[in-house]
Motif scaffolding. Structure first.
Motif, PDB file in Angstrom:
ATOM      1  N   HIS A 118       6.368  13.577  -1.076  1.00  0.00           N
ATOM      2  CA  HIS A 118       7.069  12.301  -0.982  1.00  0.00           C
ATOM      3  C   HIS A 118       6.052  11.177  -0.902  1.00  0.00           C
ATOM      4  CE1 HIS A 118       6.288  13.917   3.017  1.00  0.00           C
ATOM      5  NE2 HIS A 118       6.111  12.654   3.398  1.00  0.00           N
ATOM      6  N   TYR A 119       6.527   9.971  -1.039  1.00  0.00           N
ATOM      7  CA  TYR A 119       5.682   8.782  -0.963  1.00  0.00           C
ATOM      8  C   TYR A 119       6.075   7.942   0.243  1.00  0.00           C
ATOM      9  CZ  TYR A 119       4.165   9.615  -5.759  1.00  0.00           C
ATOM     10  OH  TYR A 119       3.628  10.161  -6.887  1.00  0.00           O
ATOM     11  N   ALA A 158       0.881  -1.166   0.000  1.00  0.00           N
ATOM     12  CA  ALA A 158       0.000   0.000   0.000  1.00  0.00           C
ATOM     13  C   ALA A 158       0.919   1.216   0.000  1.00  0.00           C
ATOM     14  CB  ALA A 158      -0.899   0.007   1.228  1.00  0.00           C
ATOM     15  N   TYR A 159       0.621   2.198  -0.852  1.00  0.00           N
ATOM     16  CA  TYR A 159       1.449   3.402  -0.859  1.00  0.00           C
ATOM     17  C   TYR A 159       0.608   4.628  -1.188  1.00  0.00           C
ATOM     18  CZ  TYR A 159       1.665   3.092  -6.008  1.00  0.00           C
ATOM     19  OH  TYR A 159       1.345   3.038  -7.347  1.00  0.00           O
ATOM     20  N   ILE A 160       1.147   5.778  -0.830  1.00  0.00           N
ATOM     21  CA  ILE A 160       0.435   7.041  -1.002  1.00  0.00           C
ATOM     22  C   ILE A 160       1.444   8.165  -1.170  1.00  0.00           C
ATOM     23  CG2 ILE A 160       0.362   7.493   1.484  1.00  0.00           C
ATOM     24  CD1 ILE A 160      -2.450   8.711   1.053  1.00  0.00           C
ATOM     25  N   LYS A 161       1.024   9.204  -1.873  1.00  0.00           N
ATOM     26  CA  LYS A 161       1.834  10.418  -1.993  1.00  0.00           C
ATOM     27  C   LYS A 161       1.366  11.401  -0.920  1.00  0.00           C
ATOM     28  CE  LYS A 161       3.415  13.916  -5.250  1.00  0.00           C
ATOM     29  NZ  LYS A 161       3.365  14.353  -6.660  1.00  0.00           N
ATOM     30  N   HIS A 162       2.318  11.898  -0.142  1.00  0.00           N
ATOM     31  CA  HIS A 162       2.037  12.907   0.889  1.00  0.00           C
ATOM     32  C   HIS A 162       2.557  14.260   0.422  1.00  0.00           C
ATOM     33  CE1 HIS A 162       1.731  10.086   4.646  1.00  0.00           C
ATOM     34  NE2 HIS A 162       0.723   9.936   3.807  1.00  0.00           N
ATOM     35  N   GLU A 163       1.741  15.252   0.593  1.00  0.00           N
ATOM     36  CA  GLU A 163       2.172  16.621   0.328  1.00  0.00           C
ATOM     37  C   GLU A 163       3.067  17.064   1.482  1.00  0.00           C
ATOM     38  OE1 GLU A 163       1.704  18.197  -2.499  1.00  0.00           O
ATOM     39  OE2 GLU A 163       0.623  16.403  -3.164  1.00  0.00           O
ATOM     40  N   PRO A 164       3.946  18.046   1.239  1.00  0.00           N
ATOM     41  CA  PRO A 164       4.851  18.457   2.326  1.00  0.00           C
ATOM     42  C   PRO A 164       4.096  19.079   3.504  1.00  0.00           C
ATOM     43  CG  PRO A 164       5.206  19.774   0.328  1.00  0.00           C
ATOM     44  CD  PRO A 164       4.162  18.761   0.002  1.00  0.00           C
ATOM     45  N   GLU A 165       4.503  18.681   4.683  1.00  0.00           N
ATOM     46  CA  GLU A 165       3.973  19.277   5.916  1.00  0.00           C
ATOM     47  C   GLU A 165       4.737  20.581   6.148  1.00  0.00           C
ATOM     48  OE1 GLU A 165       1.477  18.037   7.774  1.00  0.00           O
ATOM     49  OE2 GLU A 165       1.274  16.096   6.790  1.00  0.00           O
ATOM     50  N   TYR A 182      -5.552  12.211   4.797  1.00  0.00           N
ATOM     51  CA  TYR A 182      -5.758  11.652   3.466  1.00  0.00           C
ATOM     52  C   TYR A 182      -6.893  10.638   3.499  1.00  0.00           C
ATOM     53  CZ  TYR A 182      -1.259  13.765   2.494  1.00  0.00           C
ATOM     54  OH  TYR A 182      -0.238  14.670   2.347  1.00  0.00           O
ATOM     55  N   SER A 183      -7.573  10.524   2.395  1.00  0.00           N
ATOM     56  CA  SER A 183      -8.661   9.565   2.252  1.00  0.00           C
ATOM     57  C   SER A 183      -8.095   8.173   1.965  1.00  0.00           C
ATOM     58  CB  SER A 183      -9.563  10.003   1.094  1.00  0.00           C
ATOM     59  OG  SER A 183     -10.417   8.961   0.706  1.00  0.00           O
ATOM     60  N   LEU A 184      -8.828   7.158   2.355  1.00  0.00           N
ATOM     61  CA  LEU A 184      -8.426   5.793   2.012  1.00  0.00           C
ATOM     62  C   LEU A 184      -8.377   5.614   0.490  1.00  0.00           C
ATOM     63  CD1 LEU A 184     -10.347   3.612   4.623  1.00  0.00           C
ATOM     64  CD2 LEU A 184      -7.884   3.789   4.339  1.00  0.00           C
ATOM     65  N   ASP A 185      -9.189   6.376  -0.219  1.00  0.00           N
ATOM     66  CA  ASP A 185      -9.199   6.296  -1.687  1.00  0.00           C
ATOM     67  C   ASP A 185      -7.893   6.798  -2.304  1.00  0.00           C
ATOM     68  OD1 ASP A 185     -11.796   5.304  -1.618  1.00  0.00           O
ATOM     69  OD2 ASP A 185     -12.689   7.302  -1.774  1.00  0.00           O
ATOM     70  N   ASP A 186      -7.115   7.575  -1.554  1.00  0.00           N
ATOM     71  CA  ASP A 186      -5.834   8.082  -2.058  1.00  0.00           C
ATOM     72  C   ASP A 186      -4.723   7.029  -2.000  1.00  0.00           C
ATOM     73  OD1 ASP A 186      -6.977  10.596  -2.444  1.00  0.00           O
ATOM     74  OD2 ASP A 186      -6.399  11.294  -0.439  1.00  0.00           O
TER      75      ASP A 186
END
Length: 188
Positions: free
Chosen positions: A58-59, A44-51, A109-113
């Motif tokens: 980053h992912y 499972a992976y996701i892209k995170h926007e910078p905090e 983030y949504s689970l859909d992301d």
């Protein structure tokens, strides 16, 4: 000294990992990393926007393996530096971190992301449901054995395995398998 210390750490083998990677890097090719992740059964992976304290997007990827391996071996298999791989003790926490559901101070983030492999989807989503204690799971399994009536051991065992799988109780079941099977035999 650092190399020797890193070798000692990298002899330990694990089955669950979190990896961090970026769209652009001089150390690896992003598309190769995605391809290598997709070659695994459970991910499972996701892209995170910078905090606020981070500079670039980053992912994060959560990886579960059938067989234990070292952090260095997984890094090599994925094609990223060893420093970007970390074993995960808590599977539930690792999966939930991808959405930041337990981190109110971070972007949610949504689970859909989250991109999840087909084989891992059910177990991944189970980490977002209410959690039962190990004792409650054990009691659920014993209750199932007590209340499901079959004529044969084989049929009852088959139904027990289906029950274990549907409820994602496999970790607890494996830990107490001999006890459950003995109880199953006694309750025919």
């Amino acid at each position: 000294m650092k190399k020797k210390q890193e070798q000692i750490i990298d002899t330990k083998r694990y089955r669950n990992f979190m990896i961090l990677f970026y769209d652009e890097s001089k150390h690896y090719n992003f598309n190769d990393v995605i391809f290598n992740i997709h070659s695994l059964k459970y991910y499972a992976y996701i892209k995170h926007e910078p905090e606020t304290d981070e500079k670039i997007a980053h992912y994060h990827a959560f990886i579960h393996l059938d067989s234990a391996t070292t952090e260095g071996s997984l890094a090599k298999r994925i094609g990223i530096p060893r420093s970007k791989v970390q074993y995960v003790k808590n599977v539930r926490g690792g999966c939930r971190y991808l959405t930041h559901i337990d981190y109110d101070d971070k972007i949610q983030y949504s689970l859909d992301d989250v991109k999840v492999s087909g084989l891992f989807k059910r177990k991944f989503l189970k980490n977002f449901e209410d959690v039962k204690t190990e004792e409650e799971i054990i009691q659920d399994i014993y209750n199932f054995i007590d209340n499901f009536h079959c004529d044969t051991y084989v049929e009852k065992l088959k139904q027990l395995i289906i029950f274990i799988n549907i409820n994602c109780y496999d970790t607890v079941y494996k830990r107490y398998r001999p006890e459950f099977l003995d109880y199953l035999k006694m309750n025919l």
